[in-house]
Write a protein that holds these residues in place. Structure first.
Motif, PDB file in Angstrom:
ATOM      1  N   ILE A  90       0.734  -1.019   0.048  1.00  0.00           N
ATOM      2  CA  ILE A  90       0.028   0.012  -0.080  1.00  0.00           C
ATOM      3  C   ILE A  90       0.875   1.178  -0.051  1.00  0.00           C
ATOM      4  CG2 ILE A  90      -1.804   1.260   1.442  1.00  0.00           C
ATOM      5  CD1 ILE A  90      -2.869  -1.356   2.344  1.00  0.00           C
ATOM      6  N   ALA A  91       1.883   1.294   0.778  1.00  0.00           N
ATOM      7  CA  ALA A  91       2.949   2.191   0.823  1.00  0.00           C
ATOM      8  C   ALA A  91       3.661   2.786  -0.396  1.00  0.00           C
ATOM      9  CB  ALA A  91       4.158   2.319   1.905  1.00  0.00           C
ATOM     10  N   LEU A  92       3.962   1.550  -1.354  1.00  0.00           N
ATOM     11  CA  LEU A  92       4.413   1.793  -2.771  1.00  0.00           C
ATOM     12  C   LEU A  92       3.400   2.028  -3.842  1.00  0.00           C
ATOM     13  CD1 LEU A  92       7.096  -0.874  -2.564  1.00  0.00           C
ATOM     14  CD2 LEU A  92       7.298   1.492  -1.940  1.00  0.00           C
ATOM     15  N   TYR A  93       2.246   1.288  -3.644  1.00  0.00           N
ATOM     16  CA  TYR A  93       1.212   1.429  -4.753  1.00  0.00           C
ATOM     17  C   TYR A  93      -0.038   1.822  -4.457  1.00  0.00           C
ATOM     18  CZ  TYR A  93       4.921  -1.607  -6.831  1.00  0.00           C
ATOM     19  OH  TYR A  93       6.154  -2.010  -7.375  1.00  0.00           O
ATOM     20  N   GLY A  94      -0.100   2.132  -3.078  1.00  0.00           N
ATOM     21  CA  GLY A  94      -1.463   2.870  -3.144  1.00  0.00           C
ATOM     22  C   GLY A  94      -2.883   2.036  -3.130  1.00  0.00           C
ATOM     23  N   TYR A  95      -3.811   2.471  -3.812  1.00  0.00           N
ATOM     24  CA  TYR A  95      -5.065   1.727  -3.936  1.00  0.00           C
ATOM     25  C   TYR A  95      -4.800   0.276  -4.389  1.00  0.00           C
ATOM     26  CZ  TYR A  95      -9.731   0.703  -5.739  1.00  0.00           C
ATOM     27  OH  TYR A  95     -10.868   0.092  -5.824  1.00  0.00           O
ATOM     28  N   ASP A  96      -3.983  -0.144  -5.508  1.00  0.00           N
ATOM     29  CA  ASP A  96      -3.780  -1.411  -5.767  1.00  0.00           C
ATOM     30  C   ASP A  96      -3.145  -2.283  -4.720  1.00  0.00           C
ATOM     31  OD1 ASP A  96      -4.583  -0.547  -8.212  1.00  0.00           O
ATOM     32  OD2 ASP A  96      -2.893  -1.144  -9.396  1.00  0.00           O
ATOM     33  N   GLY A  97      -2.383  -1.756  -3.674  1.00  0.00           N
ATOM     34  CA  GLY A  97      -1.976  -2.638  -2.773  1.00  0.00           C
ATOM     35  C   GLY A  97      -3.090  -3.125  -1.818  1.00  0.00           C
ATOM     36  N   MET A  98      -4.157  -2.236  -1.757  1.00  0.00           N
ATOM     37  CA  MET A  98      -5.060  -2.824  -0.822  1.00  0.00           C
ATOM     38  C   MET A  98      -6.057  -4.044  -1.100  1.00  0.00           C
ATOM     39  SD  MET A  98      -7.341   0.723   0.426  1.00  0.00           S
ATOM     40  CE  MET A  98      -8.098   0.894  -1.111  1.00  0.00           C
ATOM     41  N   LEU A  99      -5.670  -4.487  -2.370  1.00  0.00           N
ATOM     42  CA  LEU A  99      -6.252  -5.633  -2.852  1.00  0.00           C
ATOM     43  C   LEU A  99      -6.187  -6.859  -2.169  1.00  0.00           C
ATOM     44  CD1 LEU A  99      -7.915  -7.379  -5.005  1.00  0.00           C
ATOM     45  CD2 LEU A  99      -5.796  -7.710  -6.272  1.00  0.00           C
ATOM     46  N   TYR A 100      -4.714  -6.780  -1.651  1.00  0.00           N
ATOM     47  CA  TYR A 100      -4.594  -8.021  -0.616  1.00  0.00           C
ATOM     48  C   TYR A 100      -5.372  -7.706   0.624  1.00  0.00           C
ATOM     49  CZ  TYR A 100      -0.329  -9.233  -3.488  1.00  0.00           C
ATOM     50  OH  TYR A 100       0.365  -9.548  -4.248  1.00  0.00           O
ATOM     51  N   PHE A 151      -8.274  -5.880  11.840  1.00  0.00           N
ATOM     52  CA  PHE A 151      -6.820  -5.992  11.740  1.00  0.00           C
ATOM     53  C   PHE A 151      -6.593  -5.386  10.221  1.00  0.00           C
ATOM     54  CE2 PHE A 151      -3.047  -8.097   9.576  1.00  0.00           C
ATOM     55  CZ  PHE A 151      -1.907  -7.601  10.751  1.00  0.00           C
ATOM     56  N   TYR A 152      -7.070  -5.954   9.281  1.00  0.00           N
ATOM     57  CA  TYR A 152      -6.755  -5.653   7.754  1.00  0.00           C
ATOM     58  C   TYR A 152      -7.292  -4.380   7.556  1.00  0.00           C
ATOM     59  CZ  TYR A 152      -5.140 -10.144   6.492  1.00  0.00           C
ATOM     60  OH  TYR A 152      -4.524 -11.228   6.514  1.00  0.00           O
ATOM     61  N   LEU A 153      -8.259  -3.751   8.095  1.00  0.00           N
ATOM     62  CA  LEU A 153      -8.780  -2.614   8.006  1.00  0.00           C
ATOM     63  C   LEU A 153      -7.533  -1.499   8.685  1.00  0.00           C
ATOM     64  CD1 LEU A 153     -12.534  -2.351   9.120  1.00  0.00           C
ATOM     65  CD2 LEU A 153     -11.504  -1.887   6.949  1.00  0.00           C
ATOM     66  N   MET A 154      -7.071  -1.871   9.504  1.00  0.00           N
ATOM     67  CA  MET A 154      -5.752  -1.225  10.237  1.00  0.00           C
ATOM     68  C   MET A 154      -4.753  -0.988   9.319  1.00  0.00           C
ATOM     69  SD  MET A 154      -6.188  -1.385  14.573  1.00  0.00           S
ATOM     70  CE  MET A 154      -6.316  -3.382  14.556  1.00  0.00           C
ATOM     71  N   THR A 155      -4.548  -2.239   8.464  1.00  0.00           N
ATOM     72  CA  THR A 155      -3.182  -2.188   7.790  1.00  0.00           C
ATOM     73  C   THR A 155      -3.491  -1.182   6.617  1.00  0.00           C
ATOM     74  OG1 THR A 155      -4.125  -3.956   6.323  1.00  0.00           O
ATOM     75  CG2 THR A 155      -3.001  -4.768   8.232  1.00  0.00           C
ATOM     76  N   ILE A 156      -4.670  -1.009   6.059  1.00  0.00           N
ATOM     77  CA  ILE A 156      -4.723   0.123   5.256  1.00  0.00           C
ATOM     78  C   ILE A 156      -4.195   1.316   5.801  1.00  0.00           C
ATOM     79  CG2 ILE A 156      -6.455   1.152   3.841  1.00  0.00           C
ATOM     80  CD1 ILE A 156      -8.223  -1.373   3.916  1.00  0.00           C
ATOM     81  N   VAL A 157      -4.824   1.613   7.008  1.00  0.00           N
ATOM     82  CA  VAL A 157      -4.318   2.905   7.844  1.00  0.00           C
ATOM     83  C   VAL A 157      -2.586   2.991   7.632  1.00  0.00           C
ATOM     84  CG1 VAL A 157      -4.170   4.563   9.839  1.00  0.00           C
ATOM     85  CG2 VAL A 157      -6.391   3.111   8.827  1.00  0.00           C
ATOM     86  N   LEU A 158      -2.063   1.880   8.138  1.00  0.00           N
ATOM     87  CA  LEU A 158      -0.662   1.864   8.121  1.00  0.00           C
ATOM     88  C   LEU A 158       0.124   2.122   6.937  1.00  0.00           C
ATOM     89  CD1 LEU A 158       0.046  -1.097  10.986  1.00  0.00           C
ATOM     90  CD2 LEU A 158      -0.535   1.470  11.352  1.00  0.00           C
ATOM     91  N   GLY A 159      -0.425   1.389   5.946  1.00  0.00           N
ATOM     92  CA  GLY A 159       0.155   1.519   4.699  1.00  0.00           C
ATOM     93  C   GLY A 159       0.071   2.981   4.161  1.00  0.00           C
ATOM     94  N   SER A 212      10.999  -4.160  -1.926  1.00  0.00           N
ATOM     95  CA  SER A 212       9.670  -4.711  -2.208  1.00  0.00           C
ATOM     96  C   SER A 212       8.738  -4.011  -0.946  1.00  0.00           C
ATOM     97  CB  SER A 212       9.660  -6.296  -1.713  1.00  0.00           C
ATOM     98  OG  SER A 212      10.572  -6.977  -2.749  1.00  0.00           O
ATOM     99  N   GLY A 213       9.218  -3.266   0.007  1.00  0.00           N
ATOM    100  CA  GLY A 213       8.355  -2.735   0.908  1.00  0.00           C
ATOM    101  C   GLY A 213       8.136  -3.270   2.157  1.00  0.00           C
ATOM    102  N   ASN A 214       8.861  -4.332   2.308  1.00  0.00           N
ATOM    103  CA  ASN A 214       8.501  -5.380   3.732  1.00  0.00           C
ATOM    104  C   ASN A 214       9.021  -4.437   4.847  1.00  0.00           C
ATOM    105  OD1 ASN A 214       7.885  -7.430   2.226  1.00  0.00           O
ATOM    106  ND2 ASN A 214       9.933  -8.269   1.925  1.00  0.00           N
ATOM    107  N   THR A 215       9.447  -3.345   5.108  1.00  0.00           N
ATOM    108  CA  THR A 215       9.798  -2.654   6.189  1.00  0.00           C
ATOM    109  C   THR A 215       9.386  -1.533   6.472  1.00  0.00           C
ATOM    110  OG1 THR A 215      11.958  -1.595   4.848  1.00  0.00           O
ATOM    111  CG2 THR A 215      12.571  -3.780   6.292  1.00  0.00           C
ATOM    112  N   ALA A 216       8.132  -1.209   5.591  1.00  0.00           N
ATOM    113  CA  ALA A 216       7.341   0.104   5.837  1.00  0.00           C
ATOM    114  C   ALA A 216       6.801   0.286   7.045  1.00  0.00           C
ATOM    115  CB  ALA A 216       6.190  -0.034   4.893  1.00  0.00           C
ATOM    116  N   VAL A 217       6.406  -0.594   7.986  1.00  0.00           N
ATOM    117  CA  VAL A 217       5.764  -0.805   9.059  1.00  0.00           C
ATOM    118  C   VAL A 217       6.848  -0.338  10.311  1.00  0.00           C
ATOM    119  CG1 VAL A 217       4.451  -1.681  11.147  1.00  0.00           C
ATOM    120  CG2 VAL A 217       3.709  -1.878   8.781  1.00  0.00           C
TER     121      VAL A 217
END
Length: 530
Positions: free
Chosen positions: A71-81, A291-299, A317-322
């Protein structure tokens, strides 16, 4: 990262490892010799406990690290997960949870073999379960390596590699000594820690923007370099027809794959009744959904406060964003608050990885012992106990996951889990649904369904851009990719269903109507369930 980060995070890592090893040691004093105790924890867990354990199993490194990074890298498209992982639980609740609990004992193959010839069905389903589990394990190993690379400043590849080895060794210890009971309590502890950490970070992100979500999103869009396109579909999956088809393929895999994950299905056997299994899923949906709603906020928070450029510089790959977001929210690099918050988040993420790998390893070792070993052993050969074989299998699966984790260390963990979901949806879901709902389904149909989904899914991944042909591939220096999509689900999932249908209609054996009727009654009422 400075020495304070390293010391505090390592202390918290060590504390969690010590607590979980203590749980494992305590549980190992109880009798673990019976298959029911080792695989299902004696079926003694309450719906609440099992709901937390399911959530702990499901909320993996892919969720906490990978999704927020995408989500941090690709925004809306990252939310698909986030959306795909959450919607998938409705499939589990409505179609499989209660029926699987009634029809099986320990593994997916139990459900299918209830009305088929056991040996070929168990071999096929066991093989598929191990393949899915190993793919899922690789994602967790990659997440562990990324965390430690960040903790040590990204300079030590040796430390990253040894971390993967260490996680593999710990998971073998958890499973071999503690079985399902220890694994469950580790997952419960981890779920509580992860929810607490995620809630704290989400509140801090919203406070930074005074509760104004619009401000959060607009700031993320500005810092992304893409403007409002960051908040619209298409940044990652909208360039051409290939990218759009990849989007559909990934969505199918995420929504349908959960119902075929061996380590999720095995959790339904740890409660005493089918009603308890259903209530477990209801509890887990509440936890997982929030939890998944909160990951959107974090991203989006990471995109707004850190910026995609800095996230990508830390990990491509963005694995260290959080963890980077936690450092900023606590006051920045060098501050006491940043040090503490970063260390807590890193430790929670590490706990997440350890708990999830324990659950997956247990499920896959159960498939090896309960399905493959019991089917392949010769009738007059020396027969070792299933539990002993499962313990040995845990070590072998751990070694395979370590090797693949070292190889795939630069891929995004959410993306790797997407591949595991695609294989689960292609090979396990068709045979499970056919077995539960199709009266005319036969043994040949079951075997063809598993292999008809498994083989295409694996082959398509091997000849896809994931493995070769691009700068982010496993082997960037070579190019033998023939399949344009990164996720094979849109092709392999229909093939799994098609192969099961063709195998059934061409089968020389008539369907066993009596066994289907018996299975149907058992599935719907629980009569005769283990």
């Amino acid at each position: 990262m400075n020495g304070d980060h390293q010391t505090l995070a390592l202390v918290l890592f060590s504390a969690f490892v010590a607590v979980t090893l203590g749980i494992t040691t305590w549980v190992s004093r109880h009798r673990q010799g019976s298959a029911e105790e080792f695989y299902a924890g004696g079926r003694l867990f309450s719906p609440l406990e099992n709901g937390f354990a399911i959530a702990g199993d499901y909320m993996s490194a892919a969720s906490f690290l990978g999704i927020s990074g995408l989500i941090a890298l690709y925004g809306y498209d990252g939310m698909l997960y986030s959306v795909g992982f959450l919607v998938a639980w409705l499939v589990v609740l409505l179609l499989v949870a209660e029926l699987v609990r009634n029809c099986g004992r320990f593994t997916l193959a139990d459900v299918v073999a209830a009305r088929m010839a056991e040996r070929p069905v168990r071999i096929a389903a066991g093989t598929s379960s191990v393949a899915v589990s190993v793919l899922y394990l690789v994602a967790q190993m990659v997440g562990a390596g990324s965390l430690v690379a960040l903790l040590l400043g990204g300079s030590s590849e040796a430390a990253r590699s040894w971390t993967v080895v260490g996680v593999g060794a710990l998971m073998v210890i958890y499973v071999s000594l503690g079985g399902m009971r220890a694994t469950t309590w580790i997952q419960i502890v981890k779920a509580v820690l992860l929810m607490a950490g995620t809630i704290a970070l989400t509140v801090l992100v919203l406070l930074r923007f005074h509760g104004d979500v619009n401000s959060l999103l607009s700031t993320a869009a500005e810092r992304s370099g893409h403007g409002m396109d960051f908040l619209a579909p298409g940044l990652r999956y909208g360039g051409d027809w290939t990218a759009r088809l990849d989007f559909i393929s990934l969505g199918l895999a995420l929504v349908l794959g959960t119902a075929g994950l061996p380590h999720i299905l095995s959790r339904f056997y740890t409660v005493p009744t089918a009603r308890a299994a259903r209530r477990s899923v209801v509890w887990s949906i509440g936890l997982i959904g929030s939890f998944y709603l909160m990951t959107i906020v974090l991203g989006f928070g990471a995109a707004a406060l850190i910026g995609p450029g800095e996230v990508r510089a830390s990990n491509a790959s963005g694995n260290t964003a959080v963890p980077l977001l936690a450092l900023d929210l606590g006051g920045g690099a060098g501050s006491t608050g940043g040090t503490v918050l970063f260390a807590i988040v890193a430790a929670v993420a590490f706990a997440t990885i350890l708990a999830v790998v324990a659950g997956i390893t247990l499920a896959s070792s159960a498939s090896v012992a309960h399905d493959l070993y019991s089917s392949l052993r010769r009738r007059h050969a020396k027969q070792y106990s299933e539990v002993a074989v499962a313990r040995v299998a845990a070590a072998g699966i751990g070694a395979a996951a370590i090797g693949l984790g070292l190889l795939a260390r630069d891929l995004n963990v959410a993306f790797l889990v997407g591949l595991a979901f695609a294989v689960a949806a292609s090979a396990n879901l068709p045979v499970l649904l056919y077995s539960l709902f199709w009266r005319k389904f036969t043994t040949r149909g079951a075997v063809w369904s598993v292999y008809g989904g498994l083989i295409p899914a694996v082959l398509l991944v091997l000849v896809s851009p994931v493995v070769s042909g691009g700068p982010e591939s496993l082997f960037p220096g070579v190019d033998f990719h023939l399949f344009p999509l990164q996720n094979p689900g849109v092709i392999s999932i229909p093939l799994g269903f098609l192969a099961g249908w063709i195998g059934t209609v061409t089968s020389p054996e008539p369907p066993d109507e009596a066994r289907h009727a018996e299975t149907e009654v058992r599935a719907l009422t629980g009569a005769g369930a283990a």
